[in-house]
Structures are given as structure tokens and as C-alpha cells.
Motif scaffolding. Sequence first.
Motif, PDB file in Angstrom:
ATOM      1  N   SER A  57       0.830  -1.211   0.000  1.00 23.97           N
ATOM      2  CA  SER A  57       0.000   0.000   0.000  1.00 23.97           C
ATOM      3  C   SER A  57       0.862   1.258   0.000  1.00 23.97           C
ATOM      4  O   SER A  57       0.565   2.234  -0.701  1.00 23.97           O
ATOM      5  CB  SER A  57      -0.915   0.007   1.230  1.00 23.97           C
ATOM      6  N   LEU A  58       1.949   1.213   0.765  1.00 24.50           N
ATOM      7  CA  LEU A  58       2.852   2.364   0.818  1.00 24.50           C
ATOM      8  C   LEU A  58       3.552   2.563  -0.515  1.00 24.50           C
ATOM      9  O   LEU A  58       3.716   3.695  -0.993  1.00 24.50           O
ATOM     10  CB  LEU A  58       3.877   2.158   1.938  1.00 24.50           C
ATOM     11  N   ARG A  60       2.351   1.611  -3.407  1.00 22.37           N
ATOM     12  CA  ARG A  60       1.315   2.058  -4.353  1.00 22.37           C
ATOM     13  C   ARG A  60       1.093   3.560  -4.217  1.00 22.37           C
ATOM     14  O   ARG A  60       0.995   4.285  -5.217  1.00 22.37           O
ATOM     15  CB  ARG A  60       0.023   1.288  -4.104  1.00 22.37           C
ATOM     16  N   LYS A  61       1.031   4.032  -2.975  1.00 23.03           N
ATOM     17  CA  LYS A  61       0.851   5.462  -2.731  1.00 23.03           C
ATOM     18  C   LYS A  61       2.034   6.256  -3.282  1.00 23.03           C
ATOM     19  O   LYS A  61       1.863   7.315  -3.890  1.00 23.03           O
ATOM     20  CB  LYS A  61       0.695   5.722  -1.230  1.00 23.03           C
ATOM     21  N   GLN A  62       3.250   5.714  -3.095  1.00 31.88           N
ATOM     22  CA  GLN A  62       4.437   6.384  -3.619  1.00 31.88           C
ATOM     23  C   GLN A  62       4.396   6.442  -5.139  1.00 31.88           C
ATOM     24  O   GLN A  62       4.758   7.452  -5.752  1.00 31.88           O
ATOM     25  CB  GLN A  62       5.701   5.646  -3.161  1.00 31.88           C
ATOM     26  N   GLU A  64       1.782   6.591  -6.983  1.00 28.73           N
ATOM     27  CA  GLU A  64       0.816   7.624  -7.362  1.00 28.73           C
ATOM     28  C   GLU A  64       1.442   9.009  -7.268  1.00 28.73           C
ATOM     29  O   GLU A  64       1.230   9.864  -8.131  1.00 28.73           O
ATOM     30  CB  GLU A  64      -0.417   7.531  -6.461  1.00 28.73           C
ATOM     31  N   GLU A  65       2.251   9.226  -6.225  1.00 30.14           N
ATOM     32  CA  GLU A  65       2.933  10.514  -6.077  1.00 30.14           C
ATOM     33  C   GLU A  65       3.997  10.719  -7.151  1.00 30.14           C
ATOM     34  O   GLU A  65       4.324  11.845  -7.508  1.00 30.14           O
ATOM     35  CB  GLU A  65       3.571  10.598  -4.685  1.00 30.14           C
TER      36      GLU A  65
END
Length: 215
Positions: A57-58, A60-62, A64-65
Motif C-alpha cells: 500500500s505504501l 502504491r501510494k508512492q 501515485e505521487e
Amino acid sequence: MVVFAVPAEVAVILLDIEGTTTPITYVEDTLFPYIRDNVKEYLRMHWEEEECQQDISLLRKQAEEDSNLDGVVPIPLETGNGEDEVEQVIQAVVDNVHWQMSLDRKTTALKQLQGHMWRAAYATGHMKGEFFQDVVPAIRKWREAGMKVYIYSSGSVEAQKLLFGYSTEEANAAEEADMHVAVVVRPGNAGLTDDEKSYYSLITSFNELFLSSST
């Protein structure tokens, strides 16, 4: 033997890892290649674990950023469509990790996964920490002299603890912080310029640090 006298008022020893306590080749030839070579198998083995899912999840978030960066690999969400979809997500994570490592990125998401992978590798005996021979005796001597020893590194806290727990260019910044600086010249480290050699105190072993309080 060159001796660097540590001023009596010094109560803390601050160490780097790469090229200071540990051969830089260990990081380049062992730690990072292990991640690249084993990340897919690690994800498959730990996929159902909460910690692994948090890592993903972390990442994936990275991703996206990082969507505006060239070469970034997005990590899709699972929709519960079976093993084929899981393999696609795993491959996306692998590709994203490889992309980040190829750019020598140090994102929290990447370092967290790396730390968890190294923990598993150390625990199962697949890896052992590596230090220069003078490191452990020197740290023991400093501790016995009542000094505190700290590590400053860009790696994750867990990775640093693992390295020391499973064992077999900071100089300018340190000086600007009003610290006493000694540069450790180790095999495999990048060469110093003539100006750096003449400006900084150079040692080749922690044995060359003389503690005033130890006399």
C-alpha cells in the motif's frame, strides 16, 4: 600509526555505515542485489500477511505521487479476480522496486520493504552483517569509557539494527554542525581530493582514535 586525539569534552561518537563501519562493497554487492533478486519470491511467500500488504500500500501510494516521473511503474489495486491478478500486482511491485533502485531512490516505502526483506534474510541465515575488524572492539571500548555511540545513515532504522544485530559524504555536514571530524579511509571508498586530504584528519582504523579519558 596516525593518532587522532578525541577532545576530552566529546561524549558522543557518531558513525556512518557505508565505508566506515561496513565495507561499501557489502552494501553494493550483497544488500541491494538481494532485494533485486528476491523481491518477487518474498512477495509471493508473504502476500497474505498484513505487514506485506502495508508495504505494498505504501509503495502504491508512492507510485501515485511519482506519476509525473519518467519510467514510474503504477501498482494496480486488487479486485479479487484470482491468482492471475495477484501475479500481475506482484510483477508491478517488482518492476516498481527495480525502477526505484535503478534511480538510487530512498523513499520511505522502498526502505520499509527492504528492511522487512533483510530481516527475513538475516533471520533465516541467508545473510550475515559484515564489519571491518576494528569496529566491534572499538565500540565496546567507547561504551566502556562511558561514551554514547550513534549511527547516522540514510538507511532505515530497522536495516541499521539488523546489520549490527546479525554481524559476523558526511564530513562537511558534520563539521558544519560543529562536530570534531575524522574521515575514515577504508578499502573500496571513493578517493579524496588533495584539498580534502590536507583539510580533514584522516584515519584508517578506529584504533587510531585516542580517547583522552582513557589515559
